[in-house]
Design an enzyme around this catalytic site. Structure first.
Site, PDB file in Angstrom:
ATOM      1  N   HIS A  43      25.631   0.815  43.474  1.00 33.75           N
ATOM      2  CA  HIS A  43      24.229   0.399  43.406  1.00 33.75           C
ATOM      3  C   HIS A  43      24.034  -0.393  42.117  1.00 33.75           C
ATOM      4  O   HIS A  43      24.389   0.085  41.047  1.00 33.75           O
ATOM      5  CB  HIS A  43      23.303   1.621  43.376  1.00 33.75           C
ATOM      6  CG  HIS A  43      23.349   2.411  44.659  1.00 33.75           C
ATOM      7  ND1 HIS A  43      22.836   1.956  45.839  1.00 33.75           N
ATOM      8  CD2 HIS A  43      23.874   3.627  44.933  1.00 33.75           C
ATOM      9  CE1 HIS A  43      23.020   2.855  46.788  1.00 33.75           C
ATOM     10  NE2 HIS A  43      23.651   3.880  46.272  1.00 33.75           N
ATOM     11  N   ARG A  68      32.483   4.072  40.033  1.00 32.73           N
ATOM     12  CA  ARG A  68      32.106   4.289  41.436  1.00 32.73           C
ATOM     13  C   ARG A  68      32.199   2.950  42.148  1.00 32.73           C
ATOM     14  O   ARG A  68      31.484   2.004  41.803  1.00 32.73           O
ATOM     15  CB  ARG A  68      30.698   4.861  41.570  1.00 32.73           C
ATOM     16  CG  ARG A  68      30.313   4.965  43.057  1.00 32.73           C
ATOM     17  CD  ARG A  68      29.167   5.887  43.329  1.00 32.73           C
ATOM     18  NE  ARG A  68      27.884   5.338  42.961  1.00 32.73           N
ATOM     19  CZ  ARG A  68      26.719   5.932  43.240  1.00 32.73           C
ATOM     20  NH1 ARG A  68      26.693   7.099  43.884  1.00 32.73           N
ATOM     21  NH2 ARG A  68      25.587   5.389  42.860  1.00 32.73           N
ATOM     22  N   ASP A  82      43.207  -0.606  38.075  1.00 36.84           N
ATOM     23  CA  ASP A  82      43.962  -1.599  37.300  1.00 36.84           C
ATOM     24  C   ASP A  82      43.252  -1.957  35.993  1.00 36.84           C
ATOM     25  O   ASP A  82      43.907  -2.242  34.987  1.00 36.84           O
ATOM     26  CB  ASP A  82      44.169  -2.886  38.122  1.00 36.84           C
ATOM     27  CG  ASP A  82      45.289  -2.751  39.145  1.00 36.84           C
ATOM     28  OD1 ASP A  82      46.006  -1.730  39.127  1.00 36.84           O
ATOM     29  OD2 ASP A  82      45.445  -3.677  39.967  1.00 36.84           O
ATOM     30  N   GLU A 148      28.309  13.409  51.437  1.00 39.50           N
ATOM     31  CA  GLU A 148      26.869  13.160  51.361  1.00 39.50           C
ATOM     32  C   GLU A 148      26.264  12.824  52.720  1.00 39.50           C
ATOM     33  O   GLU A 148      25.169  12.273  52.789  1.00 39.50           O
ATOM     34  CB  GLU A 148      26.572  12.054  50.341  1.00 39.50           C
ATOM     35  CG  GLU A 148      27.391  10.800  50.503  1.00 39.50           C
ATOM     36  CD  GLU A 148      27.322   9.874  49.299  1.00 39.50           C
ATOM     37  OE1 GLU A 148      26.645  10.180  48.310  1.00 39.50           O
ATOM     38  OE2 GLU A 148      27.965   8.813  49.350  1.00 39.50           O
ATOM     39  N   ASP A 174      21.761  11.035  49.137  1.00 38.89           N
ATOM     40  CA  ASP A 174      22.245  10.606  50.449  1.00 38.89           C
ATOM     41  C   ASP A 174      22.266  11.776  51.432  1.00 38.89           C
ATOM     42  O   ASP A 174      21.982  11.613  52.613  1.00 38.89           O
ATOM     43  CB  ASP A 174      23.637   9.978  50.317  1.00 38.89           C
ATOM     44  CG  ASP A 174      23.548   8.537  49.851  1.00 38.89           C
ATOM     45  OD1 ASP A 174      22.901   7.732  50.527  1.00 38.89           O
ATOM     46  OD2 ASP A 174      24.103   8.216  48.787  1.00 38.89           O
TER      47      ASP A 174
HETATM   48  C1  3PY Z   1      23.365  10.703  45.762  1.00 30.34           C
HETATM   49  O1  3PY Z   1      22.594  11.504  45.238  1.00 30.34           O
HETATM   50  O2  3PY Z   1      23.403  10.468  46.985  1.00 30.34           O
HETATM   51  C2  3PY Z   1      24.325   9.976  44.936  1.00 30.34           C
HETATM   52  O3  3PY Z   1      25.161   9.284  45.428  1.00 30.34           O
HETATM   53  C3  3PY Z   1      24.195  10.085  43.457  1.00 30.34           C
HETATM   54  O4  3PY Z   1      23.823   8.864  42.946  1.00 30.34           O
END
Ligand code: 3PY
Length: 252
Positions: A43, A68, A82, A148, A174
């Site tokens: 994000h 991430r 890398d 998630e 999520d």
């Molecule tokens: C979530 O809470 O879904 C995350 O991925 C944390 O940013």
């Protein structure tokens, strides 16, 4: 302070997600005493060029650098490693095959099939001994996967069997959306599902992580055995600080 404390001494570790493209911000977080930063390429606007500068700043500041990536994609995972990230964090892992794909991308043979290049920052631009590099990279590179979604929750037992996954990270936002409750991270249903995942992951001997918006939430999840605490987001923390100052200046 680094993530090693968590992996070796089983202590909790704390670090924010970063969306702002700024190595100085990483230094400030290191000076403040955190363990890691999560450079967020899922994000926000961050790209690999600035991510590399931020990884460099993390190293100089005694922080572990986690990247991430935006999706479970071998090219993105190998680029993140890398440039010298200590760990890669991969969103939306839903099946055993997804988890195996992360390990394949993050580890060199015999554990995986990470793309090979010795001329990158992670290999000291070829200064690290040719044989040692691959072994050391496999030992030191950590994998963090997000559970998630409903499918990930259903397949959690299978996912937990995958060798080479170091941290099971529950994305509460999520997860809340996948339960039809977008943003309601304190809803009893979301909390119950999170607790279920924590219990199963801990039974399987895995370190568990999650995201929190504040210190109270951090304390709650720490007490339930979560060790890898992604503490809020740079943009939110900076906004909050400025807002408090502006409120007192203008109201006081
Ligand atoms: C979530 O809470 O879904 C995350 O991925 C944390 O940013």
């Amino acid at each position: 302070m680094t993530l090693n404390r968590m992996f070796e001494k089983k202590q909790a570790a704390f670090g924010p997600f970063l969306k702002l493209p700024n190595p100085a911000l990483v230094e400030i977080i290191g000076i403040a005493g955190f363990d890691f930063v999560i450079i967020d390429c899922e994000h926000g606007p961050l790209d690999m060029l600035v991510a590399e500068e931020m990884v460099r700043a993390a190293k100089l500041s005694g922080l572990s650098a986690v990247i991430r990536v935006s999706e479970n994609n071998p090219a993105l995972i190998s680029r993140a490693l890398d440039i010298g990230a200590d760990a890669v964090q991969v969103p939306q892992v839903s099946t055993r095959t997804d988890a195996e794909k992360v390990v394949q991308a993050a580890k060199f043979a015999p554990l995986g099939e990470r793309g090979v290049c010795r001329y990158v920052r992670a290999a000291g631009y070829s200064s690290v001994d040719r044989q040692a590099y691959f072994t050391l990279a496999n030992q030191n590179t950590r994998t963090i996967i997000h559970i998630e979604g409903e499918e990930g929750m259903e397949n959690i037992q299978d996912i937990l069997q995958v060798e080479g996954i170091d941290v099971i990270f529950i994305g509460p936002y999520d997860l809340s959306q996948s339960l039809g409750l977008p943003g309601q991270v304190d809803h009893p249903l979301v909390v119950a599902r999170m607790r279920e995942i924590i219990d199963r992951a801990r039974e399987a001997g895995k370190i568990v992580g999650t995201f929190v918006d504040d210190v109270d939430a951090a304390r709650k999840w720490l007490a339930l055995g979560v060790q890898y605490i992604a503490y809020s987001v740079d943009t939110g923390i900076i906004y909050q600080s400025f807002k408090e100052i502006a409120d007192s200046l203008y109201q006081g």
